[in-house]
Write an enzyme that holds these catalytic residues in place. Structure first.
Site, short mmCIF file in Angstrom:
data_model
loop_
_atom_site.label_atom_id
_atom_site.label_comp_id
_atom_site.label_asym_id
_atom_site.label_seq_id
_atom_site.Cartn_x
_atom_site.Cartn_y
_atom_site.Cartn_z
N ASP A 174 10.04 3.83 4.79
CA ASP A 174 9.59 3.50 3.50
C ASP A 174 8.66 4.64 3.21
OD1 ASP A 174 8.92 2.46 1.11
OD2 ASP A 174 8.00 1.09 1.44
N GLU A 232 -5.70 -2.08 13.24
CA GLU A 232 -6.64 -1.11 13.33
C GLU A 232 -7.15 -0.56 11.84
OE1 GLU A 232 -6.76 3.13 15.74
OE2 GLU A 232 -5.17 2.13 15.38
#
Length: 317
Positions: free
Chosen positions: A224, A95
Protein backbone atom coordinates in the site's frame (compact mmCIF):
# COMPACT_ATOMS: atom_id res chain seq x y z
CA UNK A 1 -8.73 5.61 28.95
CA UNK A 2 -9.31 1.82 29.25
CA UNK A 3 -6.97 1.21 26.31
CA UNK A 4 -4.31 3.51 27.76
CA UNK A 5 -4.56 1.75 31.10
CA UNK A 6 -4.18 -1.61 29.36
CA UNK A 7 -1.00 -0.41 27.63
CA UNK A 8 0.45 0.81 30.93
CA UNK A 9 -0.27 -2.54 32.56
CA UNK A 10 0.95 -4.74 29.69
CA UNK A 11 4.22 -2.82 29.24
CA UNK A 12 4.82 -2.34 32.99
CA UNK A 13 4.77 1.44 32.81
CA UNK A 14 3.68 3.74 35.62
CA UNK A 15 2.34 6.50 33.39
CA UNK A 16 2.00 7.65 29.77
CA UNK A 17 2.09 11.27 28.63
CA UNK A 18 0.53 12.29 25.32
CA UNK A 19 3.20 13.83 23.04
CA UNK A 20 1.23 13.82 19.76
CA UNK A 21 1.66 16.68 17.31
CA UNK A 22 -0.25 16.52 14.02
CA UNK A 23 -0.10 12.72 14.00
CA UNK A 24 -2.67 10.47 12.35
CA UNK A 25 -3.11 6.73 12.23
CA UNK A 26 -3.88 6.68 8.51
CA UNK A 27 -7.23 7.02 6.75
CA UNK A 28 -9.11 4.56 8.96
CA UNK A 29 -7.33 4.62 12.33
CA UNK A 30 -6.60 7.20 15.00
CA UNK A 31 -3.04 7.63 16.19
CA UNK A 32 -1.46 8.92 19.42
CA UNK A 33 2.15 9.15 20.55
CA UNK A 34 3.08 8.72 24.20
CA UNK A 35 6.16 9.08 26.39
CA UNK A 36 6.33 6.63 29.29
CA UNK A 37 7.71 7.41 32.72
CA UNK A 38 10.88 5.44 31.88
CA UNK A 39 11.52 7.51 28.74
CA UNK A 40 10.10 5.07 26.19
CA UNK A 41 8.28 6.71 23.29
CA UNK A 42 5.56 4.70 21.57
CA UNK A 43 3.01 5.22 18.83
CA UNK A 44 -0.46 3.73 19.28
CA UNK A 45 -2.92 3.10 16.45
CA UNK A 46 -6.53 2.53 17.48
CA UNK A 47 -9.55 1.21 15.62
CA UNK A 48 -13.00 0.48 17.05
CA UNK A 49 -14.07 -2.05 14.39
CA UNK A 50 -14.73 -5.64 15.49
CA UNK A 51 -12.38 -6.74 12.69
CA UNK A 52 -9.52 -4.46 13.76
CA UNK A 53 -7.45 -7.24 15.42
CA UNK A 54 -7.21 -9.01 12.04
CA UNK A 55 -6.04 -5.79 10.41
CA UNK A 56 -3.42 -5.11 13.09
CA UNK A 57 -2.20 -8.73 13.16
CA UNK A 58 -1.58 -8.45 9.42
CA UNK A 59 0.25 -5.16 9.90
CA UNK A 60 2.49 -6.71 12.56
CA UNK A 61 3.35 -9.61 10.25
CA UNK A 62 4.03 -7.17 7.40
CA UNK A 63 6.28 -4.91 9.48
CA UNK A 64 8.22 -7.89 10.81
CA UNK A 65 8.71 -9.30 7.31
CA UNK A 66 9.98 -5.95 5.97
CA UNK A 67 12.26 -5.44 8.97
CA UNK A 68 13.76 -8.93 8.58
CA UNK A 69 15.07 -8.01 5.12
CA UNK A 70 17.00 -5.01 6.54
CA UNK A 71 16.41 -3.40 3.13
CA UNK A 72 14.43 -0.37 4.34
CA UNK A 73 13.52 1.05 7.75
CA UNK A 74 10.09 0.28 9.19
CA UNK A 75 8.79 0.75 12.75
CA UNK A 76 9.09 -2.14 15.17
CA UNK A 77 5.71 -3.49 16.32
CA UNK A 78 5.59 -3.94 20.08
CA UNK A 79 2.15 -5.05 21.19
CA UNK A 80 -1.37 -5.80 19.97
CA UNK A 81 -4.15 -5.10 22.46
CA UNK A 82 -7.49 -6.68 21.61
CA UNK A 83 -10.41 -5.35 23.64
CA UNK A 84 -13.07 -6.07 21.03
CA UNK A 85 -14.77 -8.44 23.48
CA UNK A 86 -15.35 -5.39 25.70
CA UNK A 87 -16.54 -3.31 22.72
CA UNK A 88 -13.40 -1.18 23.04
CA UNK A 89 -11.71 -2.01 19.75
CA UNK A 90 -8.04 -2.85 19.33
CA UNK A 91 -4.73 -1.01 19.37
CA UNK A 92 -1.34 -1.59 17.81
CA UNK A 93 1.59 -0.31 19.83
CA UNK A 94 4.80 0.29 17.91
CA UNK A 95 8.07 2.16 17.82
CA UNK A 96 7.68 5.94 17.58
CA UNK A 97 9.85 8.06 15.29
CA UNK A 98 9.99 11.46 16.97
CA UNK A 99 11.49 13.35 14.01
CA UNK A 100 9.62 11.65 11.17
CA UNK A 101 8.89 14.02 8.27
CA UNK A 102 7.37 13.80 4.81
CA UNK A 103 9.63 12.19 2.23
CA UNK A 104 11.72 14.92 0.58
CA UNK A 105 15.52 14.79 0.51
CA UNK A 106 15.66 10.97 0.64
CA UNK A 107 13.40 10.32 -2.36
CA UNK A 108 16.21 8.71 -4.33
CA UNK A 109 17.40 6.61 -1.41
CA UNK A 110 13.83 5.46 -0.78
CA UNK A 111 13.52 4.28 -4.39
CA UNK A 112 16.82 2.43 -4.12
CA UNK A 113 15.87 0.78 -0.85
CA UNK A 114 12.45 -0.22 -2.16
CA UNK A 115 14.22 -1.90 -5.08
CA UNK A 116 16.45 -3.73 -2.60
CA UNK A 117 13.36 -4.87 -0.69
CA UNK A 118 11.88 -6.28 -3.89
CA UNK A 119 15.15 -8.06 -4.75
CA UNK A 120 15.60 -9.58 -1.30
CA UNK A 121 13.63 -12.79 -1.89
CA UNK A 122 15.16 -13.24 -5.34
CA UNK A 123 18.65 -13.01 -3.81
CA UNK A 124 17.62 -15.64 -1.23
CA UNK A 125 16.75 -18.02 -4.08
CA UNK A 126 20.15 -17.49 -5.70
CA UNK A 127 21.89 -18.20 -2.39
CA UNK A 128 19.88 -21.38 -1.87
CA UNK A 129 20.76 -22.63 -5.36
CA UNK A 130 24.43 -21.83 -4.82
CA UNK A 131 24.53 -23.84 -1.59
CA UNK A 132 22.25 -26.74 -2.54
CA UNK A 133 25.16 -29.08 -3.44
CA UNK A 134 27.38 -28.08 -0.53
CA UNK A 135 28.13 -30.73 2.09
CA UNK A 136 27.45 -29.47 5.59
CA UNK A 137 25.90 -26.27 4.27
CA UNK A 138 24.75 -23.82 6.95
CA UNK A 139 21.05 -23.44 7.66
CA UNK A 140 19.83 -20.15 6.16
CA UNK A 141 18.44 -17.50 8.49
CA UNK A 142 15.57 -16.96 6.04
CA UNK A 143 14.25 -19.19 3.28
CA UNK A 144 13.30 -18.28 -0.28
CA UNK A 145 9.53 -17.91 -0.69
CA UNK A 146 8.69 -19.62 -3.97
CA UNK A 147 4.97 -18.80 -4.27
CA UNK A 148 2.79 -15.69 -4.40
CA UNK A 149 0.74 -14.84 -1.32
CA UNK A 150 1.44 -14.48 2.39
CA UNK A 151 1.39 -16.65 5.50
CA UNK A 152 -1.42 -14.66 7.11
CA UNK A 153 -4.25 -12.28 6.23
CA UNK A 154 -3.19 -8.70 5.59
CA UNK A 155 -5.35 -5.71 4.73
CA UNK A 156 -5.23 -2.86 2.26
CA UNK A 157 -7.12 -0.27 4.24
CA UNK A 158 -9.77 -2.13 6.21
CA UNK A 159 -10.48 -4.83 3.59
CA UNK A 160 -8.80 -8.21 4.22
CA UNK A 161 -6.74 -9.51 1.31
CA UNK A 162 -6.98 -13.06 -0.01
CA UNK A 163 -3.39 -14.25 0.46
CA UNK A 164 -3.80 -17.95 -0.38
CA UNK A 165 -0.61 -19.20 -2.01
CA UNK A 166 -0.39 -19.53 -5.81
CA UNK A 167 2.48 -20.73 -7.99
CA UNK A 168 1.47 -18.38 -10.80
CA UNK A 169 1.38 -14.59 -10.38
CA UNK A 170 -1.13 -13.90 -13.16
CA UNK A 171 -3.59 -16.34 -11.62
CA UNK A 172 -2.95 -14.94 -8.13
CA UNK A 173 -3.56 -11.36 -9.22
CA UNK A 174 -6.76 -12.14 -11.10
CA UNK A 175 -8.27 -14.48 -8.49
CA UNK A 176 -6.94 -13.09 -5.21
CA UNK A 177 -6.83 -9.37 -5.91
CA UNK A 178 -9.18 -8.23 -8.66
CA UNK A 179 -11.97 -10.80 -8.41
CA UNK A 180 -12.70 -10.23 -4.67
CA UNK A 181 -12.88 -6.48 -5.24
CA UNK A 182 -15.22 -6.90 -8.23
CA UNK A 183 -17.45 -9.24 -6.23
CA UNK A 184 -17.64 -6.79 -3.34
CA UNK A 185 -18.63 -3.95 -5.68
CA UNK A 186 -21.34 -6.13 -7.21
CA UNK A 187 -22.66 -7.29 -3.83
CA UNK A 188 -22.69 -3.89 -2.16
CA UNK A 189 -23.50 -1.62 -5.11
CA UNK A 190 -25.08 -3.96 -7.62
CA UNK A 191 -23.17 -2.42 -10.52
CA UNK A 192 -23.81 -4.52 -13.64
CA UNK A 193 -21.35 -2.79 -15.94
CA UNK A 194 -18.32 -3.62 -13.81
CA UNK A 195 -19.30 -7.30 -13.98
CA UNK A 196 -19.65 -7.19 -17.76
CA UNK A 197 -16.28 -5.50 -18.16
CA UNK A 198 -14.66 -7.97 -15.77
CA UNK A 199 -15.97 -10.94 -17.79
CA UNK A 200 -14.08 -9.62 -20.81
CA UNK A 201 -11.01 -8.28 -18.99
CA UNK A 202 -10.14 -11.42 -17.04
CA UNK A 203 -9.64 -13.27 -20.34
CA UNK A 204 -7.18 -10.60 -21.48
CA UNK A 205 -5.07 -10.34 -18.31
CA UNK A 206 -2.40 -12.89 -19.37
CA UNK A 207 -1.65 -10.71 -22.43
CA UNK A 208 -0.21 -7.99 -20.19
CA UNK A 209 2.64 -10.27 -19.13
CA UNK A 210 3.79 -11.83 -22.42
CA UNK A 211 6.44 -9.14 -22.98
CA UNK A 212 8.25 -9.76 -19.68
CA UNK A 213 11.70 -11.26 -20.02
CA UNK A 214 12.08 -14.36 -17.88
CA UNK A 215 9.91 -15.66 -15.06
CA UNK A 216 8.17 -13.41 -12.53
CA UNK A 217 9.64 -14.17 -9.10
CA UNK A 218 7.86 -13.38 -5.82
CA UNK A 219 9.03 -10.16 -4.17
CA UNK A 220 8.09 -9.06 -0.67
CA UNK A 221 5.84 -6.03 -1.22
CA UNK A 222 4.81 -3.18 1.01
CA UNK A 223 1.35 -3.54 -0.53
CA UNK A 224 0.00 0.00 0.00
CA UNK A 225 2.87 2.29 -0.92
CA UNK A 226 1.29 5.69 -1.48
CA UNK A 227 3.15 8.80 -0.38
CA UNK A 228 1.30 8.95 2.94
CA UNK A 229 2.86 5.64 3.95
CA UNK A 230 6.46 6.75 3.46
CA UNK A 231 8.53 9.38 5.25
CA UNK A 232 12.04 10.13 6.34
CA UNK A 233 14.27 10.61 9.34
CA UNK A 234 17.39 12.74 9.20
CA UNK A 235 19.52 10.05 7.59
CA UNK A 236 17.13 7.55 5.94
CA UNK A 237 13.65 6.91 4.52
CA UNK A 238 10.97 5.01 6.44
CA UNK A 239 7.91 3.06 5.29
CA UNK A 240 4.91 2.14 7.43
CA UNK A 241 1.24 1.01 7.33
CA UNK A 242 1.99 -1.98 5.07
CA UNK A 243 -0.34 -4.71 3.85
CA UNK A 244 2.39 -7.02 2.65
CA UNK A 245 2.41 -10.12 0.50
CA UNK A 246 4.73 -11.74 -2.03
CA UNK A 247 3.92 -10.54 -5.53
CA UNK A 248 5.24 -8.95 -8.71
CA UNK A 249 7.56 -6.08 -7.78
CA UNK A 250 5.84 -3.68 -10.19
CA UNK A 251 2.64 -3.79 -8.13
CA UNK A 252 4.14 -1.60 -5.38
CA UNK A 253 4.71 1.28 -7.80
CA UNK A 254 1.12 1.49 -9.02
CA UNK A 255 -0.55 3.27 -6.10
CA UNK A 256 2.42 5.65 -5.82
CA UNK A 257 1.36 7.11 -9.17
CA UNK A 258 -2.28 7.51 -8.13
CA UNK A 259 -1.68 10.05 -5.41
CA UNK A 260 1.67 11.59 -6.29
CA UNK A 261 4.21 12.52 -3.66
CA UNK A 262 7.07 10.52 -5.15
CA UNK A 263 9.50 12.37 -7.39
CA UNK A 264 11.31 11.45 -10.60
CA UNK A 265 14.39 10.80 -8.45
CA UNK A 266 12.50 8.07 -6.58
CA UNK A 267 11.56 6.20 -9.76
CA UNK A 268 14.96 6.69 -11.41
CA UNK A 269 16.74 5.25 -8.37
CA UNK A 270 14.28 2.36 -8.21
CA UNK A 271 14.80 1.45 -11.85
CA UNK A 272 18.56 1.66 -11.43
CA UNK A 273 18.09 -1.31 -9.11
CA UNK A 274 15.36 -3.10 -11.09
CA UNK A 275 15.08 -2.21 -14.76
CA UNK A 276 11.72 -1.71 -16.46
CA UNK A 277 10.35 -4.63 -18.44
CA UNK A 278 8.54 -4.04 -21.72
CA UNK A 279 4.86 -3.37 -21.11
CA UNK A 280 5.49 -1.73 -17.72
CA UNK A 281 3.08 1.19 -18.29
CA UNK A 282 0.21 -1.06 -19.32
CA UNK A 283 0.74 -3.30 -16.28
CA UNK A 284 0.77 -0.21 -14.06
CA UNK A 285 -2.75 0.52 -15.28
CA UNK A 286 -3.71 -3.10 -14.56
CA UNK A 287 -2.35 -2.81 -11.02
CA UNK A 288 -3.95 0.60 -10.51
CA UNK A 289 -7.29 -1.09 -11.18
CA UNK A 290 -6.99 -2.96 -7.89
CA UNK A 291 -6.45 0.27 -5.98
CA UNK A 292 -9.32 2.06 -7.73
CA UNK A 293 -11.66 -0.82 -6.94
CA UNK A 294 -10.38 -0.98 -3.38
CA UNK A 295 -11.07 2.73 -2.95
CA UNK A 296 -14.53 2.26 -4.47
CA UNK A 297 -15.22 -0.38 -1.83
CA UNK A 298 -13.87 1.87 0.91
CA UNK A 299 -15.16 5.29 -0.06
CA UNK A 300 -18.03 4.75 -2.49
CA UNK A 301 -19.02 6.17 -5.87
CA UNK A 302 -16.23 8.74 -5.95
CA UNK A 303 -14.06 5.97 -7.43
CA UNK A 304 -16.73 4.28 -9.57
CA UNK A 305 -16.11 6.28 -12.74
CA UNK A 306 -12.32 5.97 -12.52
CA UNK A 307 -12.62 2.20 -12.05
CA UNK A 308 -14.94 1.81 -15.05
CA UNK A 309 -12.79 4.05 -17.27
CA UNK A 310 -9.67 2.14 -16.33
CA UNK A 311 -11.29 -1.22 -17.15
CA UNK A 312 -12.38 0.16 -20.54
CA UNK A 313 -8.86 1.47 -21.15
CA UNK A 314 -7.33 -1.93 -20.31
CA UNK A 315 -9.69 -3.67 -22.73
CA UNK A 316 -8.55 -1.34 -25.51
CA UNK A 317 -4.85 -2.10 -25.15
Amino acid sequence: MPMKAEIIERLSYKSLKNISKNITGGCINTGTAYRADNGDEIFVKYNSSPDSPIMFEGEIASLNAIRETKAIRAPKPILLIDLVHRNQGASLVMEFFQNLKSLEKHQGLCGEKLGNLHLDNIILEKREKKLENWIGKPEPERNFVKEFGFHTVTCCGRIPLVNDWHEDWVSFYARNRLDPQIRQVQEEVGDRKVGELWSALQLKIPNFFTSIEGEIKPSLLHGDLWSGNAGELEDEPVVFDPGSFYGHHEFDLSISNMFGGFTKEFYTSYHNVIKKDTGFSQRQDLYMLFHNLNHWNHFGFEYADSSIRLMEKLLNY
